[in-house]
Design a protein around this motif. Structure first.
Motif: not given
Length: 371
Positions: A246-262
């Motif tokens: 998941w990419v979560v983006a506000g007006p100026t800030r961003r967060v990435f959550y990878a979940g489970d992944s190789g």
């Protein structure tokens, strides 16, 4: 007397059967629903997905051959090194302070993958699991190494609940049902997982199902479902729901959550299209040479963080459940060494400890006395 003993045995046997029945009563619901049978609209969307081929979702990136039999010595190692795969004492917990959501980016890791992220005044809860075991049965599966720092009923109101995939350690029926009753937020999920949620009582209007690179706006935040290299399934049938990050983006800030992944090369594309990120939540545990494509190791997590253009890395998917053979603290020890060698900023909070990305605390090695 013989009749009395016989009657006692019958009563005890009945009580045991009743207890077993009670323990197993939720298993059919826990297994979820095959989404292709849950309605024509959902089935049509799934079949149109570029990730869906020959009746199942697939990883488009090349895969090495997974080990089909247990590696040599695995059974012996499981028995011999059991104590190394759990903490040597109680895991220290913190209780985050209540109050308004941060206007910047603030994260509270509760353990394993469950994380509450505040971004520009909104709250997003990732992969919430409050149950004692990530399992369809209450008496089976790995037990927690520490309790949750905060009871589920004491969570503040959140604006969105994002799920990465349907494995039991990321999608928990009891937690979903409690959140449905206590919260008003929608659930954002990869394709197919809405079928599970509907069976568990989540209203359809609170379910947002997305394919990779589809997006939705919730509470002023932009959510983009992005790729991951993993698999799905709550039964022996695999890959009938999609997995993702998941990419979560506000007006100026961003967060990435990878979940489970190789690890895979696609992180560069995600970073170019949606980054850079103030914070990445990267899985660092439950890796093994037996499954090299579905869980990255700590060094690969650093690689992915750099590919994404991350500023601060917060490790998840470790410390709470034993899901692989490596020692309990090895993921963060390896991560810390790699981060120092490559000048990467990381934070390793205790469960429940709040982290402000603009004033992140230094890594203090709190886990070392427990390894």
């Amino acid at each position: 007397m013989a009749r009395l003993r016989t009657a006692r045995r019958i009563l005890m046997g009945g009580a045991a059967l009743a207890a077993a029945g009670w323990a197993l009563r939720d298993v059919p619901a826990e297994l979820g629903v095959r989404p292709l049978t849950s309605g024509p609209d959902r089935a049509a969307r799934i079949r149109r997905s570029p990730q869906f081929r020959d009746g199942a979702f697939v990883n488009p990136m090349p895969e090495t051959t997974l080990v089909s039999t247990p590696p040599a010595g695995m059974v012996r190692e499981l028995a011999r090194d059991r104590d190394q795969r759990r903490p040597a004492g109680p895991v220290p917990l913190r209780v985050p302070s209540a109050g308004d959501a941060s206007a910047g980016v603030r994260a509270v890791w509760f353990g394993h993958a469950t994380t509450l992220v505040e971004i520009e005044g909104r709250r997003v809860l990732f992969d919430p699991v409050w149950s004692r075991r990530p399992s369809p049965a209450r008496f089976a599966g790995p037990k927690r190494h520490h309790p949750m720092p905060v009871p589920l009923g004491e969570l503040p109101q959140v604006d969105a609940i994002a799920i990465s995939h349907d494995h039991y350690d990321h999608l928990d029926m009891a937690t979903v049902r409690s959140l449905t009753a206590a919260q008003r937020a929608p659930f954002l999920v990869p394709l197919g997982i809405g079928a599970h949620l509907e069976r568990w009582g989540v209203p359809a209007y609170r379910i947002i199902e997305l394919d990779w690179e589809e997006e939705a706006e919730v509470a002023g935040l932009r959510f983009v479902s992005t790729a991951a290299r993993h698999f799905s399934g709550r039964t022996l049938t695999r890959n009938d729901t999609l997995w993702g990050s998941w990419v979560v983006a506000g007006p100026t800030r961003r967060v990435f959550y990878a979940g489970d992944s190789g690890y895979f090369e696609g992180y560069r594309g995600i970073g170019s299209a949606h980054g850079p990120f103030d914070l990445t939540l990267m899985p660092v545990g439950a890796y093994s040479p037996a499954w090299p494509d579905i869980h990255m190791n700590p060094e690969e997590a650093v690689n992915a963080h750099l590919d994404l253009g991350g500023r601060l890395l917060l490790p998840v998917h470790w410390a709470t459940f034993t899901l692989a053979l490596h020692p309990w603290a090895e993921p963060v020890e390896r991560l810390w060494r790699e981060a120092k060698a490559r000048d990467v900023s990381i934070v390793v909070p205790r469960p429940g400890e709040a982290v402000d990305t603009d004033a992140a605390p230094a890594v203090d090695g709190w886990w070392e006395t427990l390894s």
